[in-house]
Design a protein around this motif. Structure first.
Motif, PDB file in Angstrom:
ATOM      1  N   GLY A  40       0.816  -1.204   0.000  1.00  0.00           N
ATOM      2  CA  GLY A  40       0.000   0.000   0.000  1.00  0.00           C
ATOM      3  C   GLY A  40       0.847   1.250   0.000  1.00  0.00           C
ATOM      4  N   ALA A  41       1.929   1.237   0.783  1.00  0.00           N
ATOM      5  CA  ALA A  41       2.834   2.395   0.821  1.00  0.00           C
ATOM      6  C   ALA A  41       3.467   2.642  -0.545  1.00  0.00           C
ATOM      7  N   MET A  42       3.788   1.560  -1.245  1.00  0.00           N
ATOM      8  CA  MET A  42       4.387   1.696  -2.573  1.00  0.00           C
ATOM      9  C   MET A  42       3.387   2.303  -3.562  1.00  0.00           C
ATOM     10  N   LEU A  43       2.123   1.918  -3.469  1.00  0.00           N
ATOM     11  CA  LEU A  43       1.107   2.441  -4.385  1.00  0.00           C
ATOM     12  C   LEU A  43       0.676   3.859  -4.033  1.00  0.00           C
ATOM     13  N   GLY A  44       0.833   4.261  -2.778  1.00  0.00           N
ATOM     14  CA  GLY A  44       0.308   5.522  -2.281  1.00  0.00           C
ATOM     15  C   GLY A  44       1.045   6.750  -2.776  1.00  0.00           C
ATOM     16  N   PRO A  45       0.546   7.929  -2.375  1.00  0.00           N
ATOM     17  CA  PRO A  45       1.124   9.189  -2.846  1.00  0.00           C
ATOM     18  C   PRO A  45       2.550   9.431  -2.359  1.00  0.00           C
ATOM     19  N   HIS A  46       2.978   8.732  -1.321  1.00  0.00           N
ATOM     20  CA  HIS A  46       4.332   8.900  -0.805  1.00  0.00           C
ATOM     21  C   HIS A  46       5.265   7.807  -1.307  1.00  0.00           C
ATOM     22  N   GLY A  47       4.730   6.951  -2.224  1.00  0.00           N
ATOM     23  CA  GLY A  47       5.546   5.930  -2.873  1.00  0.00           C
ATOM     24  C   GLY A  47       5.621   6.237  -4.350  1.00  0.00           C
ATOM     25  N   LEU A  48       5.015   5.352  -5.177  1.00  0.00           N
ATOM     26  CA  LEU A  48       4.997   5.591  -6.623  1.00  0.00           C
ATOM     27  C   LEU A  48       3.948   6.608  -7.030  1.00  0.00           C
ATOM     28  N   GLY A  49       3.015   6.904  -6.135  1.00  0.00           N
ATOM     29  CA  GLY A  49       2.004   7.915  -6.427  1.00  0.00           C
ATOM     30  C   GLY A  49       0.891   7.436  -7.333  1.00  0.00           C
ATOM     31  N   VAL A  50       0.682   6.141  -7.430  1.00  0.00           N
ATOM     32  CA  VAL A  50      -0.359   5.609  -8.314  1.00  0.00           C
ATOM     33  C   VAL A  50      -1.749   5.893  -7.751  1.00  0.00           C
TER      34      VAL A  50
END
Length: 541
Positions: A40-50
């Motif tokens: 979830g962190a990777m997909l979120g705005p502070h990760g990849l921003g998807v």
């Protein structure tokens, strides 16, 4: 990376990446929840921003609400009044000590470190929660059973009830928009949950026999309780946990609902944990390392010391009371549910990021430490491996009838039916109906299967699970067995019509146990119920 604003596509990515993250974590011998949160962190705005936060907070709010309600019902299904009575109210005393102590220690320490009243109170309320799923998984995997386990599981359920009251009170105290008064946030949702839950006590037998209909009814009740509470501007979570409590104490429904919801549990938790991870900010974790340490340490001390002090002031064995707090360390669903409520609440944006960093980091740490601590506590309490296989889980020590003496099998059956109904049957008319069915089955064909074993049973329209008693006769009772030998061990069971397959599985396991040559001689030498259960446990390995 381009943002995705379509809710269905966003949910698809959450499920796919959450599943992949969980599988990778499992391959690395880590708890799946860690992989879900990091995905979830990777997909979120502070990760990849998807996935933008607006998609999670607004467009997928319905999914989050259903998942949150599901967690609430799952928590409450572990809270049965019968289990509390069996432990003389000790779980309530322990739960009060450990939740309040964890709340006070964490809230006080965070306030001293930040000076923020809102952050400290919210952190304290979230710190008071305990995850039942992790504890239950370790108990089942260890096949643990005994006074420690009997006290631990109800304590966790009550822990979360108290944590909900704390969190609700904090939200009302901080005057968060939509939190209402304390009375409206406590009394109204409880009434809603009781009214919706009461309907489950009257489900027709035809519906309860179909697991798909039970699952549909469960989700209907969950959404009704949550939706009515939302409409009344009160706590949907407290409404759904009250719903779960009512269902847990409805005989004949509790097991069906638990089994139906268990089928969807992995998917619901995957979605919920992955969505919670979208809010994770690694830069805040680095800058708030000291507060995260204070949160984790304060909660550990509160749970451990609270469990010990609560045990001292309750009627529990002194041999393991110092380790009960170790079983209260796991933290996951409820804590993340509270965090999501804070993230979605207007007016709490100034503490949301820092609180998210503390809670998500603590969840990851406690998912590592918690299961190890529980296993250590179970070993110290010497309760590992003391449970029978799940298919024979209906047998307890109190269900053993030692020194059964009867002139013939009819007298033996009559005595065992009376013993069973005195132990387990709330319906006084059931004894006569059950005896009639057992006798009818015995007249059609003997249930003396040979080698000193008999398995009389009756199939009856009855709301509940398979129940039974085990009679031990030193002298032996003539049962018309196939090998002509008297029966020394008699397993008598009451089987609801919809539980025939469950009964067949139990008989298959029982036959496997008695195929081992040491079992019958060992049972004949047993002089206590504990010794009988120990023989059965050893033979079931």
């Amino acid at each position: 990376m381009p943002h995705i604003f379509d809710p269905l596509l966003g949910l698809s990515l959450i499920i796919a990446f959450g599943y992949l993250g969980g599988k990778i974590a499992h391959r690395l011998r880590l708890p799946s929840i860690i992989g879900n949160i990091l995905a979830g962190a990777m997909l979120g705005p502070h990760g990849l921003g998807v996935l933008p936060l607006s998609l999670i907070v607004k467009d997928l709010r319905l999914v989050s609400s259903i998942a949150f309600g599901f967690i609430a019902v799952s928590v409450a299904l572990h809270l049965r009044v019968r289990d509390l009575r069996a432990t003389s109210g000790a779980p309530l005393i322990i739960a009060l000590w450990e939740t309040l102590l964890a709340f006070l220690l964490v809230a006080g320490a965070i306030y001293l470190g930040t000076g923020s009243e809102r952050l400290s109170l919210l952190a304290g309320a979230i710190a008071s929660t305990t995850a039942p799923a992790a504890s239950l998984a370790v108990v089942r995997e260890s096949r643990a059973r005994g006074p420690f386990v009997s006290a631990l599981l109800p304590t966790i359920a009550l822990d979360n009830i108290i944590a909900i009251l704390l969190f609700t009170s904090v939200m009302a105290f901080l005057r968060v928009k939509g939190s209402g008064t304390f009375l409206s946030q406590i009394a109204v949702p409880i009434v809603v949950g009781v009214l919706v839950g009461s309907a489950f006590c009257f489900l027709p037998a035809s519906l309860k026999r179909d697991s798909r209909k039970v699952l549909g009814s469960s989700f209907l009740g969950l959404m009704a309780a949550s939706g009515i509470a939302e409409h009344l501007n009160t706590s949907p979570f407290l409404a759904t946990i009250t719903l779960g409590f009512v269902i847990a104490n409805c005989e004949g429904v509790h097991q069906e609902v638990s089994k139906a919801l268990r089928e969807l549990e992995p998917l619901i938790y995957l979605i919920f944990f992955t969505m919670a991870g979208v809010h994770l900010r690694f830069d805040v974790i680095v800058s708030a390392g000291g507060l995260i340490f204070v949160f984790v340490l304060g909660r550990f001390v509160g749970k451990f010391l609270g469990g010990f002090l609560g045990s001292l002031t309750s009627p529990l064995s002194s041999s393991w009371r110092g380790f009960l707090g170790l079983g209260l360390l796991p933290q996951a669903g409820l804590a993340l549910g509270f965090l999501v409520m804070v993230q979605e609440a207007p007016g709490l944006g100034d503490v949301s990021d820092l609180l998210s960093a503390m809670v998500l980091s603590a969840v990851i740490i406690n998912e590592f430490v918690g299961p190890l601590a529980i296993r250590f506590a179970l070993r110290w309490a010497k309760e590992e491996g003391k449970a029978l296989p799940p298919v024979l889980g209906f047998l307890e020590e109190e269900d053993i009838y030692l020194d059964l003496d009867a002139q013939d099998k009819w007298e033996a059956i009559s005595r065992l039916v009376k013993f069973l109904c005195n132990r387990r049957c709330a319906d006084l008319d059931l004894e006569g109906r059950f005896l009639e069915e057992v006798v009818k089955r015995e007249l059609s064909m003997t249930t003396g299967i040979g080698h000193g074993l008999a398995i009389p049973h009756g199939v009856i329209e009855y709301q509940g699970g398979v129940i039974g008693v085990l009679g031990i006769s030193q002298r032996g009772i003539e049962f018309g067995s196939l090998d002509g030998r008297p029966a020394h061990v008699i397993l008598l069971t009451l089987v609801p019509e919809e539980r025939l397959q469950e009964h067949l599985n139990a008989l298959r396991e029982f036959s496997r146990i008695f195929s081992k040559p040491f079992v019958m001689p060992a049972l004949m030498e047993a002089r206590t119920r504990e010794e009988v259960m120990e023989v059965l446990r050893e033979a079931s390995l």
